[in-house]
Scaffold this motif. Sequence first.
Motif, PDB file in Angstrom:
ATOM      1  N   LYS A  68       0.828  -1.210   0.000  1.00 41.45           N
ATOM      2  CA  LYS A  68       0.000   0.000   0.000  1.00 41.45           C
ATOM      3  C   LYS A  68       0.862   1.259   0.000  1.00 41.45           C
ATOM      4  O   LYS A  68       0.587   2.221  -0.720  1.00 41.45           O
ATOM      5  CB  LYS A  68      -0.923   0.003   1.230  1.00 41.45           C
ATOM      6  CG  LYS A  68      -2.068  -0.983   1.167  1.00 41.45           C
ATOM      7  CD  LYS A  68      -2.912  -0.897   2.436  1.00 41.45           C
ATOM      8  CE  LYS A  68      -4.084  -1.870   2.395  1.00 41.45           C
ATOM      9  NZ  LYS A  68      -4.877  -1.822   3.640  1.00 41.45           N
ATOM     10  N   ARG A  69       1.928   1.254   0.827  1.00 34.97           N
ATOM     11  CA  ARG A  69       2.787   2.435   0.919  1.00 34.97           C
ATOM     12  C   ARG A  69       3.538   2.679  -0.403  1.00 34.97           C
ATOM     13  O   ARG A  69       3.692   3.826  -0.829  1.00 34.97           O
ATOM     14  CB  ARG A  69       3.773   2.259   2.069  1.00 34.97           C
ATOM     15  CG  ARG A  69       3.126   2.234   3.439  1.00 34.97           C
ATOM     16  CD  ARG A  69       4.156   2.330   4.552  1.00 34.97           C
ATOM     17  NE  ARG A  69       3.546   2.155   5.868  1.00 34.97           N
ATOM     18  CZ  ARG A  69       4.185   2.314   7.013  1.00 34.97           C
ATOM     19  NH1 ARG A  69       5.480   2.649   7.009  1.00 34.97           N
ATOM     20  NH2 ARG A  69       3.574   2.134   8.171  1.00 34.97           N
ATOM     21  N   LYS A  71       2.593   1.744  -3.446  1.00 37.30           N
ATOM     22  CA  LYS A  71       1.664   2.134  -4.508  1.00 37.30           C
ATOM     23  C   LYS A  71       1.045   3.512  -4.277  1.00 37.30           C
ATOM     24  O   LYS A  71       0.482   4.109  -5.200  1.00 37.30           O
ATOM     25  CB  LYS A  71       0.550   1.085  -4.638  1.00 37.30           C
ATOM     26  CG  LYS A  71       1.031  -0.250  -5.198  1.00 37.30           C
ATOM     27  CD  LYS A  71       1.612  -0.103  -6.603  1.00 37.30           C
ATOM     28  CE  LYS A  71       1.995  -1.434  -7.222  1.00 37.30           C
ATOM     29  NZ  LYS A  71       2.503  -1.301  -8.600  1.00 37.30           N
ATOM     30  N   SER A  72       1.149   4.008  -3.041  1.00 32.99           N
ATOM     31  CA  SER A  72       0.617   5.352  -2.766  1.00 32.99           C
ATOM     32  C   SER A  72       1.650   6.443  -3.037  1.00 32.99           C
ATOM     33  O   SER A  72       1.342   7.628  -2.969  1.00 32.99           O
ATOM     34  CB  SER A  72       0.140   5.446  -1.311  1.00 32.99           C
ATOM     35  OG  SER A  72       1.239   5.313  -0.410  1.00 32.99           O
ATOM     36  N   ASN A  73       2.876   6.048  -3.357  1.00 31.48           N
ATOM     37  CA  ASN A  73       3.950   7.000  -3.634  1.00 31.48           C
ATOM     38  C   ASN A  73       4.115   7.135  -5.149  1.00 31.48           C
ATOM     39  O   ASN A  73       4.364   6.147  -5.848  1.00 31.48           O
ATOM     40  CB  ASN A  73       5.256   6.505  -2.996  1.00 31.48           C
ATOM     41  CG  ASN A  73       6.362   7.547  -3.070  1.00 31.48           C
ATOM     42  OD1 ASN A  73       6.673   8.065  -4.126  1.00 31.48           O
ATOM     43  ND2 ASN A  73       6.978   7.833  -1.925  1.00 31.48           N
ATOM     44  N   SER A  74       3.974   8.344  -5.657  1.00 29.96           N
ATOM     45  CA  SER A  74       4.010   8.564  -7.107  1.00 29.96           C
ATOM     46  C   SER A  74       5.351   8.178  -7.730  1.00 29.96           C
ATOM     47  O   SER A  74       5.420   7.861  -8.922  1.00 29.96           O
ATOM     48  CB  SER A  74       3.705  10.035  -7.418  1.00 29.96           C
ATOM     49  OG  SER A  74       4.658  10.888  -6.799  1.00 29.96           O
ATOM     50  N   GLN A  77       4.932   3.974  -7.616  1.00 25.75           N
ATOM     51  CA  GLN A  77       3.700   3.237  -7.889  1.00 25.75           C
ATOM     52  C   GLN A  77       3.719   2.493  -9.228  1.00 25.75           C
ATOM     53  O   GLN A  77       2.924   1.575  -9.450  1.00 25.75           O
ATOM     54  CB  GLN A  77       2.487   4.175  -7.838  1.00 25.75           C
ATOM     55  CG  GLN A  77       2.540   5.306  -8.839  1.00 25.75           C
ATOM     56  CD  GLN A  77       1.436   6.322  -8.617  1.00 25.75           C
ATOM     57  OE1 GLN A  77       1.117   7.123  -9.482  1.00 25.75           O
ATOM     58  NE2 GLN A  77       0.818   6.278  -7.434  1.00 25.75           N
TER      59      GLN A  77
END
Length: 359
Positions: A68-69, A71-74, A77
């Motif tokens: 999750k972390r 994939k939440s970082n541009s 991801q």
Amino acid sequence: MDKQPCILVVDDEPDNFDVIETLLFREGYDLNYAANGQRAIERLKIIQPDVILLDVMMPDLDGIEVCKRIKSNSQWQHIPIIMVTALTAKEDLVRCMSAGADDFISKPVNGLELRARVNSMLRIKQQHDKLQTLLQLREDMVKMVLHDMRNPLTSILLATEILQLPDFPIHKQQNKIDQIIASVQHLQSLIDDLLLMAKLESGKMMLNFGEIDLNQLCLSVLNNFAAIASQKHIQLISHLFPLDLYINLDALIFRRVIDNLLSNAIKFSPKNSQVILRTDNLGAEGVIVQITDSGSGVSENLKQVIFEKYEVGTLMPEVSQLGLGLAFCKMVVEAHGGKINVENNQPKGAVFTVFLPKV
């Protein structure tokens, strides 16, 4: 040499990394290891892996939270994540996919399946990288086009404002009008090249072939550039094949090739020099058009890329260098079944040669 694909393996059991390393040993990957989720996040700040193999069941920060972390970082991801899990319940697999995982593989890991899934994710990553390169190229192209269009537009605006001055001398008005016309023609040429290239690339350009006297076509282009060359004190010299040189081509499109090559030769040649346009008959093989200048020449490393879009040779101050002219020439010449190349002129300058087959 292509860079080795980088794989980040995240697992709290070092023995599991040893297994994966053994299974992927012959693939030539650059394998990196992180012993827990937090360490994986820290490693991502240092390396940019092409694929992440992420264990689900880890203490403290489990694989789903790590996923999750990431994939939440541009910045991260776009990196494909393969979840490595001993879980088999559909609900657990759904949780992995909902966290952003791109694929999963079950323990114990099968070597054939692991290699296949990693290769699949690498293909996705490569497609992403190519798309990003294309988008960056398009952004750079837009900036370059706007930059090249700004100069003639500024020239038109200034000349128009000067013509509106109530005390501007009448005898100087024609000079400003000519300046406006030249700038408009420059803009039109840029736009035409972009449109023609787009059509050629898409395969939608239908060439209008006809028997054309190549010598007459070259002479017509030389006459059009006579005034420009004279302003720079450049002598235009023609060495044309002594007999009629008829060949099957699209005269309007191919004329732009000669226009571009001759324009470049004049643009990059110093004052009080010569630009030579030559044609020759190679018999049954075809014909050549050759333009020789006395400019700065083309370095060996640029000879391989100078005909690609947005590549330019020697950067010159106050010289428009969009990097489309030679790419356009290459596309048109190849559409005629021909070839174009560049060689050094001695002692200084470049020789651009276009070969056209007789069809």
